[in-house]
Design a protein around this motif. Structure first.
Motif, PDB file in Angstrom:
ATOM      1  N   PRO A 175       7.901  22.185  13.679  1.00 11.70           N
ATOM      2  CA  PRO A 175       9.366  22.246  13.686  1.00 11.70           C
ATOM      3  C   PRO A 175      10.023  20.871  13.635  1.00 11.70           C
ATOM      4  O   PRO A 175      11.251  20.777  13.555  1.00 11.70           O
ATOM      5  N   LEU A 176       9.216  19.813  13.683  1.00 11.86           N
ATOM      6  CA  LEU A 176       9.761  18.461  13.766  1.00 11.86           C
ATOM      7  C   LEU A 176      10.059  17.898  12.377  1.00 11.86           C
ATOM      8  O   LEU A 176       9.206  17.931  11.490  1.00 11.86           O
ATOM      9  N   ASP A 177      11.247  17.387  12.216  1.00 14.36           N
ATOM     10  CA  ASP A 177      11.654  16.703  10.990  1.00 14.36           C
ATOM     11  C   ASP A 177      11.638  15.209  11.304  1.00 14.36           C
ATOM     12  O   ASP A 177      12.487  14.708  12.046  1.00 14.36           O
ATOM     13  N   LEU A 178      10.651  14.488  10.758  1.00  9.79           N
ATOM     14  CA  LEU A 178      10.413  13.104  11.149  1.00  9.79           C
ATOM     15  C   LEU A 178      10.610  12.152   9.988  1.00  9.79           C
ATOM     16  O   LEU A 178      10.514  12.525   8.813  1.00  9.79           O
ATOM     17  N   SER A 179      10.869  10.901  10.331  1.00  2.09           N
ATOM     18  CA  SER A 179      10.932   9.827   9.339  1.00  2.09           C
ATOM     19  C   SER A 179      10.455   8.559  10.015  1.00  2.09           C
ATOM     20  O   SER A 179      10.846   8.271  11.152  1.00  2.09           O
ATOM     21  N   ILE A 180       9.589   7.821   9.358  1.00  4.07           N
ATOM     22  CA  ILE A 180       9.044   6.608   9.943  1.00  4.07           C
ATOM     23  C   ILE A 180       9.045   5.504   8.897  1.00  4.07           C
ATOM     24  O   ILE A 180       8.702   5.744   7.727  1.00  4.07           O
ATOM     25  N   LEU A 181       9.470   4.312   9.294  1.00  2.62           N
ATOM     26  CA  LEU A 181       9.575   3.199   8.359  1.00  2.62           C
ATOM     27  C   LEU A 181       8.411   2.235   8.554  1.00  2.62           C
ATOM     28  O   LEU A 181       8.128   1.828   9.682  1.00  2.62           O
ATOM     29  N   PRO A 182       7.748   1.853   7.465  1.00  2.00           N
ATOM     30  CA  PRO A 182       6.660   0.888   7.576  1.00  2.00           C
ATOM     31  C   PRO A 182       7.173  -0.540   7.460  1.00  2.00           C
ATOM     32  O   PRO A 182       8.251  -0.795   6.913  1.00  2.00           O
ATOM     33  N   SER A 183       6.403  -1.469   8.001  1.00  2.00           N
ATOM     34  CA  SER A 183       6.583  -2.895   7.739  1.00  2.00           C
ATOM     35  C   SER A 183       5.342  -3.362   6.986  1.00  2.00           C
ATOM     36  O   SER A 183       4.210  -3.060   7.386  1.00  2.00           O
ATOM     37  N   ILE A 184       5.537  -4.099   5.883  1.00  2.00           N
ATOM     38  CA  ILE A 184       4.422  -4.464   5.005  1.00  2.00           C
ATOM     39  C   ILE A 184       4.363  -5.979   4.864  1.00  2.00           C
ATOM     40  O   ILE A 184       5.341  -6.624   4.472  1.00  2.00           O
ATOM     41  N   GLY A 185       3.212  -6.546   5.197  1.00  2.00           N
ATOM     42  CA  GLY A 185       2.968  -7.963   4.978  1.00  2.00           C
ATOM     43  C   GLY A 185       1.993  -8.145   3.829  1.00  2.00           C
ATOM     44  O   GLY A 185       1.062  -7.346   3.659  1.00  2.00           O
ATOM     45  N   ILE A 186       2.209  -9.192   3.026  1.00  2.00           N
ATOM     46  CA  ILE A 186       1.416  -9.383   1.810  1.00  2.00           C
ATOM     47  C   ILE A 186       0.846 -10.800   1.767  1.00  2.00           C
ATOM     48  O   ILE A 186       1.582 -11.779   1.945  1.00  2.00           O
ATOM     49  N   ALA A 187      -0.451 -10.896   1.539  1.00  2.00           N
ATOM     50  CA  ALA A 187      -1.113 -12.185   1.292  1.00  2.00           C
ATOM     51  C   ALA A 187      -1.776 -12.120  -0.072  1.00  2.00           C
ATOM     52  O   ALA A 187      -2.353 -11.086  -0.436  1.00  2.00           O
ATOM     53  N   VAL A 188      -1.691 -13.208  -0.821  1.00  2.00           N
ATOM     54  CA  VAL A 188      -2.191 -13.230  -2.197  1.00  2.00           C
ATOM     55  C   VAL A 188      -3.243 -14.320  -2.336  1.00  2.00           C
ATOM     56  O   VAL A 188      -3.049 -15.458  -1.890  1.00  2.00           O
ATOM     57  N   SER A 189      -4.365 -13.953  -2.931  1.00  2.00           N
ATOM     58  CA  SER A 189      -5.428 -14.925  -3.204  1.00  2.00           C
ATOM     59  C   SER A 189      -5.253 -15.504  -4.610  1.00  2.00           C
ATOM     60  O   SER A 189      -4.863 -14.778  -5.530  1.00  2.00           O
TER      61      SER A 189
END
Length: 233
Positions: A175-189
């Motif tokens: 019954p739960l209507d959820l929303s979750i926001l990610p945090s994304i870190g990026i490293a490049v070789s």
């Protein structure tokens, strides 16, 4: 009458001659059946052992909850991708993904809901990237991604934005209507590191920057150049 007796005697001699051979043949047949049964049992045991070995290898390299590769498998694949002979001409990027507010949501609605949420996130993340890319569960509510073959940072940004949009879409668990926001870190070789461990640590640092400044995603090098974080060793 005498002729019949001679024939009967001849038959008795032939039977006497053949009887030991017949006994030996039957003994060989029994031994062959025993050997065949033993061989079949050995083959079944070997097949069972091989299945158990495959299962053990899978469990050692995959997360039980989400079935994604685990941190160990992720770092092995990353180190392999960084071997010079395996390196593509394009950039190789490592994404470190954290789910904002997951702990509070997990505490409020229970671990069963939290487990289902992680499984949904894992499925969404896997579907958000190409077959040649790799996603993993690093632990807790943190996930990793290896992107290869992208031409530049703009291409990496497009994938990061796509991942952000897919993971932040509303979802239903019971019954739960959820929303979750990610945090994304990026490293490049190679700019941000030459080893898998270094790239993962710097993607982690960039993720904390994205979380602190509430950006969708952050490149480690860009945050470093702005003086907003220190170079990880």
């Amino acid at each position: 009458s005498a002729r019949i007796l001679e024939c009967a005697a001849a038959l008795d001699r032939v039977q006497a001659t053949l009887t030991p051979d017949i006994i030996r043949l039957r003994q060989l047949e029994r031994e062959l059946r025993e050997v065949s049964a033993t061989l079949a049992q050995a083959q079944a045991e070997l097949a069972g052992t091989q299945v158990k070995e495959r299962q053990a290898r899978h469990l050692a390299m995959h997360d039980v909850l989400t079935s994604l590769p685990n941190r160990r498998f992720f770092l092995q694949r990353l180190d392999l991708a960084l071997v010079p002979s395996n390196r593509p001409q394009q950039a190789l990027a490592v994404l470190y993904i954290d789910l904002n507010g997951f702990k509070a949501m997990n505490d409020a609605h229970g671990h069963h809901m939290g487990d289902q949420l992680l499984q949904i996130v894992a499925a969404r993340l896997k579907n958000a990237v190409r077959a040649e890319d790799m996603v993993c569960r690093l632990g807790g509510d943190e996930f990793g991604c290896i992107l290869t073959g992208l031409p530049n940072r703009r291409g990496i940004s497009l994938v990061a934005a796509k991942i952000f949009g897919i993971l932040s879409a509303p979802l239903m668990i019971g019954p739960l209507d959820l929303s979750i926001l990610p945090s994304i870190g990026i490293a490049v070789s190679p700019d941000d590191g030459a080893t898998g461990d270094a790239l993962l640590r710097r993607a982690d640092a960039a993720m904390y920057h994205a979380k602190h400044y509430r950006t969708r995603y952050t490149f480690f090098r860009e945050a470093l150049q702005k003086g907003q974080l220190k170079m990880a060793r």
